[in-house]
Design a protein around this motif. Structure first.
Motif, PDB file in Angstrom:
ATOM      1  N   MET A  59      42.795  44.101  25.648  1.00  0.00           N
ATOM      2  CA  MET A  59      43.153  42.658  26.525  1.00  0.00           C
ATOM      3  C   MET A  59      41.874  42.180  26.569  1.00  0.00           C
ATOM      4  O   MET A  59      40.806  43.165  26.698  1.00  0.00           O
ATOM      5  CB  MET A  59      43.633  42.974  27.810  1.00  0.00           C
ATOM      6  N   LEU A  60      41.473  41.089  26.381  1.00  0.00           N
ATOM      7  CA  LEU A  60      40.253  40.277  26.366  1.00  0.00           C
ATOM      8  C   LEU A  60      39.593  40.689  27.910  1.00  0.00           C
ATOM      9  O   LEU A  60      40.278  40.160  28.915  1.00  0.00           O
ATOM     10  CB  LEU A  60      40.228  38.913  26.118  1.00  0.00           C
ATOM     11  N   GLN A  61      38.373  41.059  27.971  1.00  0.00           N
ATOM     12  CA  GLN A  61      37.689  41.265  29.241  1.00  0.00           C
ATOM     13  C   GLN A  61      36.411  40.250  29.413  1.00  0.00           C
ATOM     14  O   GLN A  61      35.711  40.056  28.600  1.00  0.00           O
ATOM     15  CB  GLN A  61      37.300  42.628  29.361  1.00  0.00           C
ATOM     16  N   VAL A  62      36.367  39.690  30.365  1.00  0.00           N
ATOM     17  CA  VAL A  62      35.143  38.591  30.873  1.00  0.00           C
ATOM     18  C   VAL A  62      34.347  39.190  31.872  1.00  0.00           C
ATOM     19  O   VAL A  62      35.228  39.269  33.148  1.00  0.00           O
ATOM     20  CB  VAL A  62      35.726  37.266  30.877  1.00  0.00           C
ATOM     21  N   GLY A  63      33.198  39.436  32.128  1.00  0.00           N
ATOM     22  CA  GLY A  63      32.655  39.493  33.222  1.00  0.00           C
ATOM     23  C   GLY A  63      31.898  38.458  33.912  1.00  0.00           C
ATOM     24  O   GLY A  63      31.316  37.531  33.176  1.00  0.00           O
ATOM     25  N   ILE A  64      31.912  38.263  35.248  1.00  0.00           N
ATOM     26  CA  ILE A  64      31.331  37.048  35.829  1.00  0.00           C
ATOM     27  C   ILE A  64      30.175  37.652  36.675  1.00  0.00           C
ATOM     28  O   ILE A  64      30.297  38.492  37.630  1.00  0.00           O
ATOM     29  CB  ILE A  64      32.259  36.466  36.797  1.00  0.00           C
ATOM     30  N   VAL A  65      29.022  36.726  36.485  1.00  0.00           N
ATOM     31  CA  VAL A  65      27.859  37.125  36.950  1.00  0.00           C
ATOM     32  C   VAL A  65      27.291  36.118  37.463  1.00  0.00           C
ATOM     33  O   VAL A  65      27.370  34.666  37.327  1.00  0.00           O
ATOM     34  CB  VAL A  65      26.799  37.789  36.174  1.00  0.00           C
ATOM     35  N   GLY A  66      26.139  35.983  38.450  1.00  0.00           N
ATOM     36  CA  GLY A  66      25.484  35.079  39.141  1.00  0.00           C
ATOM     37  C   GLY A  66      24.573  35.472  40.245  1.00  0.00           C
ATOM     38  O   GLY A  66      25.088  36.595  40.777  1.00  0.00           O
ATOM     39  N   LEU A  67      23.921  34.674  41.005  1.00  0.00           N
ATOM     40  CA  LEU A  67      23.220  35.040  42.092  1.00  0.00           C
ATOM     41  C   LEU A  67      24.249  34.779  43.338  1.00  0.00           C
ATOM     42  O   LEU A  67      25.264  34.167  43.147  1.00  0.00           O
ATOM     43  CB  LEU A  67      22.095  33.970  42.314  1.00  0.00           C
ATOM     44  N   PRO A  68      23.979  35.307  44.602  1.00  0.00           N
ATOM     45  CA  PRO A  68      24.742  35.120  45.700  1.00  0.00           C
ATOM     46  C   PRO A  68      24.764  33.553  45.886  1.00  0.00           C
ATOM     47  O   PRO A  68      24.106  33.011  45.515  1.00  0.00           O
ATOM     48  CB  PRO A  68      24.017  35.824  46.537  1.00  0.00           C
ATOM     49  N   ASN A  69      26.060  33.333  46.452  1.00  0.00           N
ATOM     50  CA  ASN A  69      26.140  31.877  47.083  1.00  0.00           C
ATOM     51  C   ASN A  69      26.097  30.914  46.195  1.00  0.00           C
ATOM     52  O   ASN A  69      25.736  29.488  46.319  1.00  0.00           O
ATOM     53  CB  ASN A  69      25.159  31.699  48.135  1.00  0.00           C
ATOM     54  N   VAL A  70      26.501  30.960  44.746  1.00  0.00           N
ATOM     55  CA  VAL A  70      26.669  29.940  43.783  1.00  0.00           C
ATOM     56  C   VAL A  70      28.034  29.784  43.544  1.00  0.00           C
ATOM     57  O   VAL A  70      28.290  28.734  42.718  1.00  0.00           O
ATOM     58  CB  VAL A  70      25.786  30.374  42.552  1.00  0.00           C
ATOM     59  N   GLY A  71      29.107  30.334  44.106  1.00  0.00           N
ATOM     60  CA  GLY A  71      30.528  29.917  44.012  1.00  0.00           C
ATOM     61  C   GLY A  71      31.042  31.042  42.791  1.00  0.00           C
ATOM     62  O   GLY A  71      32.263  30.706  42.648  1.00  0.00           O
TER      63      GLY A  71
END
Length: 358
Positions: free
Chosen positions: A1-13
């Motif tokens: 199954m395709l895996q996608v990681g979600i990253v970002g700074l805090p409080n960006v949605g």
């Protein structure tokens, strides 16, 4: 199954986007090898073709293909050194297929930005530096081992690996993304199991206000070299609370045919060069994800590994023909069913029946 990681700074949605995506959660009993944890969601890939096929085949069950999204705790400067929870969670996404990088491009009353003000280009640079520097130790360790092995004598594969690692180290040690490093085919072949975060394909999600998200003339603040799409995470969250009929009406009012989430998922497929083929019958209609240019035996192996080993032939009907001639029988009567062998390269939308030996 395709895996996608979600990253970002805090409080960006980022976490709101993840929670909204997982409202599209699929029935996980259809995907027995997936592990569901609090920060993982298995999400349906929207495909209107499934219903059309199911209606023709009078199918009892529809099983879409799926993407597994992994929500990573909000990263901060110094995450690669263990600041916050970043280091732990960065390690958890080493084997994802691609990364969604979320940045905020508008002010929200009462939602403080970790760096004091909204600047999506700066935020991208912050996270990219953390991803690159988190790769540095892995590259250094691997390079030291390769150099030790080469002391005992020449080896072409090891020499290619050393060359690749030295190029990568020069980039990541400066906080530059490894996906900007050009390698030869021979060099690339030697580092495929390194799972560098900064070498993965990245789709940038620019969290905007409602008007900007539907602006056809939108220009990315991240520059032309980064693939980015505008999404109002707040609006997407509201859409997912609506009934399907209300969703359609709301999107029509906005003048768009797809929700931002559906566009996001489609872009993931596009970025990874993936296509979909189908199997359909009275029992079930199902979508299967494969890489573009996959041959028929390997596509059959997605259903069961024994299908690839025992592959005899594929009986294939293009989706448009299957619909136009109302199923397998009509397509066959009109000469639209093809018998393909082991060298057949699968096409997006192929409706297949595989013949295999026991």
């Amino acid at each position: 199954m395709l895996q996608v990681g979600i990253v970002g700074l805090p409080n960006v949605g980022k976490s709101t986007l993840f929670k909204t995506l997982t409202k599209k959660q699929v029935d996980c009993e259809n995907f027995p090898f997936c592990t569901i944890e609090p920060n993982i969601g298995v999400v349906e890939v929207p495909d209107e073709r499934l219903k059309a096929l199911a209606d023709i085949s009078k199918t009892q069950k529809i099983i879409p293909t799926a993407i597994e999204f992994v929500d990573i705790a909000g990263l901060v400067k110094g995450a690669h050194k263990g600041e916050g929870l970043g280091n732990k969670f960065l390690a958890n996404i080493r084997e994802v297929d691609m990364i969604l990088h979320v940045v905020r491009a508008f002010e929200v009353e009462g939602v403080h930005h970790v760096d004091g003000n909204v600047d999506p280009a700066r935020d991208v640079e912050t996270i990219e530096i953390e991803l690159a520097l988190s790769d540095m130790s892995a590259v250094e360790k691997r390079l030291a081992g390769v150099r030790n092995k080469l002391k005992t004598g020449k080896d072409k594969d090891l020499e290619n690996e050393q060359s690749a690692l030295e190029k990568l180290l020069a980039a990541v040690s400066e906080g530059k993304m490894a996906n900007g490093v050009e390698l030869s085919e021979d060099e690339e072949a030697q580092i495929g199991d390194l799972y560098l975060l900064s070498r993965k394909p990245i789709l940038y999600i620019v969290n905007t206000d409602e008007d900007t998200a539907t602006d056809a003339s939108w220009v990315s603040p991240l520059g032309p070299e980064r693939l980015a799409i505008p999404i109002s995470v707040k609006v997407e969250s509201e859409i997912m609370e609506m009934d399907p009929e209300e969703q359609v009406m709301f999107l029509e009012e906005l003048g768009i045919s797809q929700s931002g989430l559906d566009r996001l998922i489609g872009k993931c497929y596009e970025l990874l060069n993936l296509i979909t083929y189908f199997t359909t019958g009275e029992k079930e209609t199902r979508a299967w994800t494969i890489a573009r240019d996959t041959k028929a035996p390997q596509a059959a192996g997605k259903i069961h590994t024994d299908f690839e080993k025992g592959f005899i032939r594929a009986e294939v009907i293009a989706y448009d023909d299957f619909v136009e001639f109302n199923g397998e029988s009509g397509s066959r009567d009109n000469g639209k069913q093809r018998v393909e062998g082991k060298d057949y390269v699968m096409k997006d939308g192929d409706v297949c029946h595989f013949r295999v030996s026991n």
